[in-house]
Structures are given as C-alpha cells and as structure tokens.
Design a protein around this motif. Structure first.
Motif, PDB file in Angstrom:
ATOM      1  N   LEU B  28      18.391  45.368  10.424  1.00  0.00           N
ATOM      2  CA  LEU B  28      18.119  46.790  10.156  1.00  0.00           C
ATOM      3  C   LEU B  28      17.676  46.913   8.711  1.00  0.00           C
ATOM      4  CD1 LEU B  28      18.472  49.872  10.910  1.00  0.00           C
ATOM      5  CD2 LEU B  28      20.812  49.649  10.113  1.00  0.00           C
ATOM      6  N   ALA B  29      16.442  47.413   8.491  1.00  0.00           N
ATOM      7  CA  ALA B  29      15.977  47.649   7.115  1.00  0.00           C
ATOM      8  C   ALA B  29      16.163  49.132   6.826  1.00  0.00           C
ATOM      9  CB  ALA B  29      14.536  47.177   6.973  1.00  0.00           C
ATOM     10  N   GLY B  30      15.088  49.891   6.703  1.00  0.00           N
ATOM     11  CA  GLY B  30      15.244  51.332   6.468  1.00  0.00           C
ATOM     12  C   GLY B  30      15.642  52.080   7.720  1.00  0.00           C
ATOM     13  N   GLY B  31      15.360  51.499   8.863  1.00  0.00           N
ATOM     14  CA  GLY B  31      15.811  52.089  10.125  1.00  0.00           C
ATOM     15  C   GLY B  31      14.994  53.268  10.621  1.00  0.00           C
ATOM     16  N   GLN B  32      13.851  53.540   9.998  1.00  0.00           N
ATOM     17  CA  GLN B  32      13.131  54.759  10.373  1.00  0.00           C
ATOM     18  C   GLN B  32      12.391  54.626  11.705  1.00  0.00           C
ATOM     19  OE1 GLN B  32      13.639  57.743   8.184  1.00  0.00           O
ATOM     20  NE2 GLN B  32      15.233  56.181   8.110  1.00  0.00           N
ATOM     21  N   THR B  74      11.055  50.544  -0.777  1.00  0.00           N
ATOM     22  CA  THR B  74      10.723  51.685   0.082  1.00  0.00           C
ATOM     23  C   THR B  74       9.281  52.134  -0.157  1.00  0.00           C
ATOM     24  OG1 THR B  74      11.465  53.328  -1.524  1.00  0.00           O
ATOM     25  CG2 THR B  74      13.124  52.513   0.025  1.00  0.00           C
ATOM     26  N   HIS B  75       8.770  52.891   0.801  1.00  0.00           N
ATOM     27  CA  HIS B  75       7.414  53.432   0.672  1.00  0.00           C
ATOM     28  C   HIS B  75       7.314  54.320  -0.566  1.00  0.00           C
ATOM     29  CE1 HIS B  75       7.384  51.762   4.562  1.00  0.00           C
ATOM     30  NE2 HIS B  75       7.772  52.814   5.231  1.00  0.00           N
ATOM     31  N   ALA B  76       8.381  55.066  -0.853  1.00  0.00           N
ATOM     32  CA  ALA B  76       8.374  55.952  -2.023  1.00  0.00           C
ATOM     33  C   ALA B  76       8.262  55.135  -3.309  1.00  0.00           C
ATOM     34  CB  ALA B  76       9.643  56.812  -2.049  1.00  0.00           C
ATOM     35  N   GLU B  77       8.944  53.981  -3.341  1.00  0.00           N
ATOM     36  CA  GLU B  77       8.898  53.139  -4.545  1.00  0.00           C
ATOM     37  C   GLU B  77       7.505  52.533  -4.731  1.00  0.00           C
ATOM     38  OE1 GLU B  77      13.634  51.840  -4.552  1.00  0.00           O
ATOM     39  OE2 GLU B  77      12.180  50.636  -3.438  1.00  0.00           O
ATOM     40  N   VAL B  78       6.882  52.113  -3.650  1.00  0.00           N
ATOM     41  CA  VAL B  78       5.524  51.567  -3.747  1.00  0.00           C
ATOM     42  C   VAL B  78       4.570  52.672  -4.206  1.00  0.00           C
ATOM     43  CG1 VAL B  78       3.569  50.635  -2.424  1.00  0.00           C
ATOM     44  CG2 VAL B  78       5.862  49.724  -2.061  1.00  0.00           C
ATOM     45  N   ALA B  79       4.719  53.857  -3.607  1.00  0.00           N
ATOM     46  CA  ALA B  79       3.812  54.969  -3.924  1.00  0.00           C
ATOM     47  C   ALA B  79       3.873  55.341  -5.399  1.00  0.00           C
ATOM     48  CB  ALA B  79       4.160  56.186  -3.063  1.00  0.00           C
ATOM     49  N   ALA B  80       5.050  55.207  -6.009  1.00  0.00           N
ATOM     50  CA  ALA B  80       5.237  55.710  -7.372  1.00  0.00           C
ATOM     51  C   ALA B  80       5.177  54.616  -8.429  1.00  0.00           C
ATOM     52  CB  ALA B  80       6.590  56.426  -7.455  1.00  0.00           C
ATOM     53  N   GLY B 110       8.934  45.643   4.258  1.00  0.00           N
ATOM     54  CA  GLY B 110       9.366  44.515   5.085  1.00  0.00           C
ATOM     55  C   GLY B 110       9.640  44.954   6.519  1.00  0.00           C
ATOM     56  N   GLY B 111      10.325  46.082   6.653  1.00  0.00           N
ATOM     57  CA  GLY B 111      10.624  46.605   7.986  1.00  0.00           C
ATOM     58  C   GLY B 111       9.357  46.954   8.740  1.00  0.00           C
ATOM     59  N   ASP B 121       0.801  51.696   9.036  1.00  0.00           N
ATOM     60  CA  ASP B 121      -0.254  51.581   8.019  1.00  0.00           C
ATOM     61  C   ASP B 121      -0.279  50.211   7.344  1.00  0.00           C
ATOM     62  OD1 ASP B 121      -1.305  54.457   7.817  1.00  0.00           O
ATOM     63  OD2 ASP B 121       0.850  54.750   7.620  1.00  0.00           O
ATOM     64  N   TYR B 122       0.891  49.697   6.996  1.00  0.00           N
ATOM     65  CA  TYR B 122       0.949  48.478   6.179  1.00  0.00           C
ATOM     66  C   TYR B 122       0.242  47.253   6.788  1.00  0.00           C
ATOM     67  CZ  TYR B 122       3.875  49.790   2.163  1.00  0.00           C
ATOM     68  OH  TYR B 122       4.348  50.314   0.989  1.00  0.00           O
ATOM     69  N   PRO B 123       0.333  47.022   8.103  1.00  0.00           N
ATOM     70  CA  PRO B 123      -0.332  45.813   8.609  1.00  0.00           C
ATOM     71  C   PRO B 123      -1.814  45.730   8.230  1.00  0.00           C
ATOM     72  CG  PRO B 123       1.183  46.643  10.248  1.00  0.00           C
ATOM     73  CD  PRO B 123       1.145  47.669   9.142  1.00  0.00           C
ATOM     74  N   ALA B 124      -2.524  46.861   8.240  1.00  0.00           N
ATOM     75  CA  ALA B 124      -3.942  46.836   7.863  1.00  0.00           C
ATOM     76  C   ALA B 124      -4.102  46.394   6.414  1.00  0.00           C
ATOM     77  CB  ALA B 124      -4.560  48.221   8.074  1.00  0.00           C
ATOM     78  N   ALA B 125      -3.227  46.885   5.537  1.00  0.00           N
ATOM     79  CA  ALA B 125      -3.318  46.522   4.116  1.00  0.00           C
ATOM     80  C   ALA B 125      -3.021  45.041   3.906  1.00  0.00           C
ATOM     81  CB  ALA B 125      -2.344  47.375   3.301  1.00  0.00           C
ATOM     82  N   VAL B 126      -1.983  44.562   4.564  1.00  0.00           N
ATOM     83  CA  VAL B 126      -1.575  43.159   4.402  1.00  0.00           C
ATOM     84  C   VAL B 126      -2.694  42.227   4.869  1.00  0.00           C
ATOM     85  CG1 VAL B 126       0.089  41.442   5.263  1.00  0.00           C
ATOM     86  CG2 VAL B 126       0.901  43.674   4.471  1.00  0.00           C
ATOM     87  N   LEU B 127      -3.333  42.595   5.998  1.00  0.00           N
ATOM     88  CA  LEU B 127      -4.455  41.797   6.516  1.00  0.00           C
ATOM     89  C   LEU B 127      -5.672  41.860   5.592  1.00  0.00           C
ATOM     90  CD1 LEU B 127      -4.778  42.411  10.372  1.00  0.00           C
ATOM     91  CD2 LEU B 127      -4.418  40.223   9.220  1.00  0.00           C
ATOM     92  N   ALA B 128      -6.039  43.071   5.195  1.00  0.00           N
ATOM     93  CA  ALA B 128      -7.271  43.223   4.404  1.00  0.00           C
ATOM     94  C   ALA B 128      -7.115  42.634   3.002  1.00  0.00           C
ATOM     95  CB  ALA B 128      -7.665  44.696   4.320  1.00  0.00           C
TER      96      ALA B 128
END
Lengths: 162, 266
Positions: B28-32, B74-80, B110-111, B121-128
């Motif tokens: 269990l990561a963020g669990g969202q 978290t997404h918020a940490e990456v965003a900021a 990671g989750g 969204d993230y899989p596209a970024a990781v691939l590209a």
C-alpha cells in the motif's frame, strides 16, 4: 484489530478498531465528530476532507490505521474557541453554502488551498483548486467569493502580525 | 470493504518479509487507487503492507542534470519541487493535474507506475523520458517496465524505490481529461533529446501506455506542432468504451501530441 493512536484536533486519542476502518468512520463513529461528511464514498466529492499532518486528504480514502501517529484536524477543530476561523466566517458572510452538506469539506479544502498559496489567490486558481470538492447547490459562485475573501482577510491578519 | 490486516513496514526488507508471510498481501503506497478498489470489493487483499513510512522511498535528488524521484514522493511534492521545475517542468505540470489537491497529497509516483492504470498520467512520462525504474532488487528500463494493462515487470515482492531520468532538451505533456473522472482519456508526453524524440501515450491503449513511433518519426524530422499536421493514427489497439471510441481516441492522440509539443517549445 488495529491499535491506533493519533491527535485529533489537538487531543490525543487511542483506540482499537478493525483494520479496515476508514479514517472518516473512525472520526464520525468512534470520536463522535460528525462534522466530517461522507458524500459519495467513492473519493470524488470531497465532503470528507480533513487535514492529516497539515495536508488536506480525503478521509474516506484513508484507513484510520494509516493515520495512526498523525495529527488530524477536522472542521470541529478549526474555530478558536467561540471565534470562527476566517474561512468559516467568510463562508457565512458570503453565503457560501445552501444545504451545507459539502461545507465542512469545502472549508477544510479552502484552508489548505490558502496555506499553499501564500502569494494570494485569484478566481481561476480557486476554481481549479476546487476540483476535488463537489457542491450540488450553489453553482460555486459564492464559495469562490468566500475563499477569495478569506484569503485576503488572512493575508491582512498576517501583515498586521508581522 | 472486506476484512484485511494492516501492517506498517519500517524498511524494504521488513516490507518484503511481511508480504511473504501474508496469505494474499498487497503493498500500500498512497492508496488512492487501492483503497477505493477495496471499498468496491474489487480487491480483497488479506494483508496491507504500508510503505509510506520507509525512509529509503522518500525524497527527490538532483545531481547536475540527473533527477531521482523517490517512489514514495507524492504528486503534490513533485508538482511543487523547484529543482525538478528547473530541469523538467513538464513532470511538475503533469503531477499538478493528477486527480485533485487532496489525492495529490497522498498518491505517489511509485504507486502510480506499479499499478500501471491505463489512464494514469505517470506511465506516459516514464516511457517518454526513457526513465529508469529502480526497485528493491534491480533497475528496469522504462521500455521493459510496463507490460500491459495493470501489468509491470515487477515480481510479487519487488518494490519500486525510485524513478530516475536525465533532463531532456524539451518536454511537454498534454491530456484530455475525462470530464467526470478527470483521468486521462488521452494523455501524450513528448521528450526531445539529442539522440531522438520519444512520444508516449496514456489513456488510450488497450495494453496501457505505449510509444507512438509514427509521431516520434515525424517529430524527429521537425520538433514542431506543424510536423503533425495531417497525420492520422490507426485505431487498432486503442480502447473503445462508453467514454470514447477507439477512432475518437486516435484523433485525440494527434491533437494532444500537438499541444504537448507546443507546451514543450513554449
């Protein structure tokens, strides 16, 4: 069963709950804090927003056990004694509610939003930031007005204090 | 939600051990995604092993033009994050539009990639970005990591520890969110490097995120939205559901790719 302990609105609480207990059910049913609402129960509506360690989260999408050890703030812990929090006061002043069901989550989201934007807020930002909170009565206009007014009032208070 | 047993791991070793001891455990990561899925009784793990308190999974490191995002970020940490914004603002913008502010306070990179939701969204970024996925056992190249709908190269007890990549020359992301769920109906991430252009698509593929070689070839010739004028993509292999037909998604891919390139060249 999970042994959990956390601070809820500044008060240390310890309890034994089923591991699957959601934070929102712990708050409402074990702590009697029914200000936090369950609206959709599918992580969409934001009626259940509380702060965990200072950040807004959906308490219907977190286990109580996950929050063990954390500081939790609910709508009941926002006012300073008899004095409403500036966001609460602004929602009253600007009539930022009709039925009131979404209001606790809206207010907790707004407090978090204002904290994350120390440089101030504009209408576009407020509307975008309300993505995770649904209101089926107001059409959002007065909610946005209330958030903007609260942000301004809080910035004024901060300037005065400094 | 069915009954489950919650555990909190303090280290990667402990997490793997707890999983091995469990009947049908799940990290269990963020669990969202996992918690809502359990609430709908679509998942019923006997045990949950919470990874949120493992120090090795935390933090963002910048080393020159290399970035490493801990899996528990978290997404918020990456965003900021100012360091990421300076080297690859597209990743910050992507993170800033996942879910809503409350979800972004919990959900982790990671989750997201371990779950590999076809509309994430993230899989596209990781691939590209041609990123490297670091795990508790090894490192995996992005091209080898995603293996189909909700599928990854991860072994049962393997934990994503970080995502690392170097700064692209230019990168951009554009998504057409589902009007109700805000998940990507189509999301396109483009990244240009001296060695070439990579374009990855989320939300549309029947097998999850994928690279669009026709778009890569066109953009390698000219990294400009106009290079995609008149391009038409086949709808084979694309999802058709109540939200959009495969043909509509194929059309949207080209539109979003143009917007992503426009964002990249700003």
């Amino acid at each position: 069963m999970a042994e959990i302990s956390m601070k809820v609105n500044g008060r240390a609480v310890t309890a034994e709950v089923e591991d699957r207990t959601l934070l929102v059910h712990f708050l409402r049913e074990h702590q009697g804090l029914t200000g936090t609402h369950v609206g959709c129960d599918t992580s969409q509506c934001g009626a259940c927003v509380v702060h965990v360690d200072g950040k807004a989260v959906k308490s219907c999408t977190m286990l109580a056990a996950q929050a063990s050890g954390a500081q939790v703030l609910t709508i009941e812990g926002l006012a300073d004694g008899g004095e409403l929090h500036p966001v609460q006061a602004a929602f009253r002043e600007h009539h930022g509610l009709q039925c009131g069901f979404c209001t606790p989550g809206m207010i907790m989201a707004a407090v978090d939003m204002i904290r994350r934007h120390p440089g101030g807020l504009d209408e576009k930002t407020v509307r975008a930031e309300l993505e995770g909170n649904l209101c089926r009565c107001t059409g959002y206009h007065n909610i946005v007005k209330a958030v903007l007014a609260a942000a301004e009032a809080m910035a004024g208070q901060k300037a005065k204090a400094a | 939600m069915y009954q489950t047993t919650y555990h909190r791991a303090a280290s990667l070793e402990e997490a793997a051990k707890l999983l091995a001891q469990a009947d049908d455990g799940k990290f269990l990561a963020g669990g969202q995604t996992l918690i809502p899925t359990m609430k709908q009784r679509l998942a019923a793990p006997s045990d949950l092993i919470d990874l949120r308190h493992i120090p090795e999974l935390k933090g963002i490191t910048i080393n020159g033009s290399d970035m490493r995002i801990g899996a528990g970020t978290t997404h918020a940490e990456v965003a900021a994050h100012a360091g990421l914004a300076a080297l690859c603002p597209a990743i910050c913008r992507l993170a800033a539009h996942i879910g809503d502010p409350h979800v972004r306070h919990m959900g982790t990179i990671g989750g997201s990639i371990a779950n590999n939701d076809p509309a994430a969204d993230y899989p596209a970024a990781v691939l590209a970005l041609g990123a490297t996925v670091e795990t508790s056992k090894r490192t995996i190249a992005a091209d080898d990591f995603f293996t189909g709908l909700f599928g990854t190269a991860l072994e049962e007890d393997e934990i994503v520890t970080a995502v690392s990549f170097s700064a692209p020359e230019k990168a951009g992301y554009a998504k057409f969110p589902n009007p109700a769920s805000r998940y990507a109906l189509v999301g396109v991430f483009v990244a240009r490097r001296p060695e070439g252009v990579r374009v990855a698509v989320s939300g549309a593929g029947e097998d999850g995120a994928f690279r669009a070689s026709a778009l890569e070839d066109a953009l390698a010739r000219s990294f400009d939205p106009a290079a995609l004028d008149g391009i038409s993509l086949p709808s084979t292999g694309l999802m058709s559901d109540i939200h959009a037909s495969a043909e509509y998604r194929a059309h949207l891919i080209a539109v979003m790719a143009k917007r992503a390139v426009k964002a990249a060249i700003g």
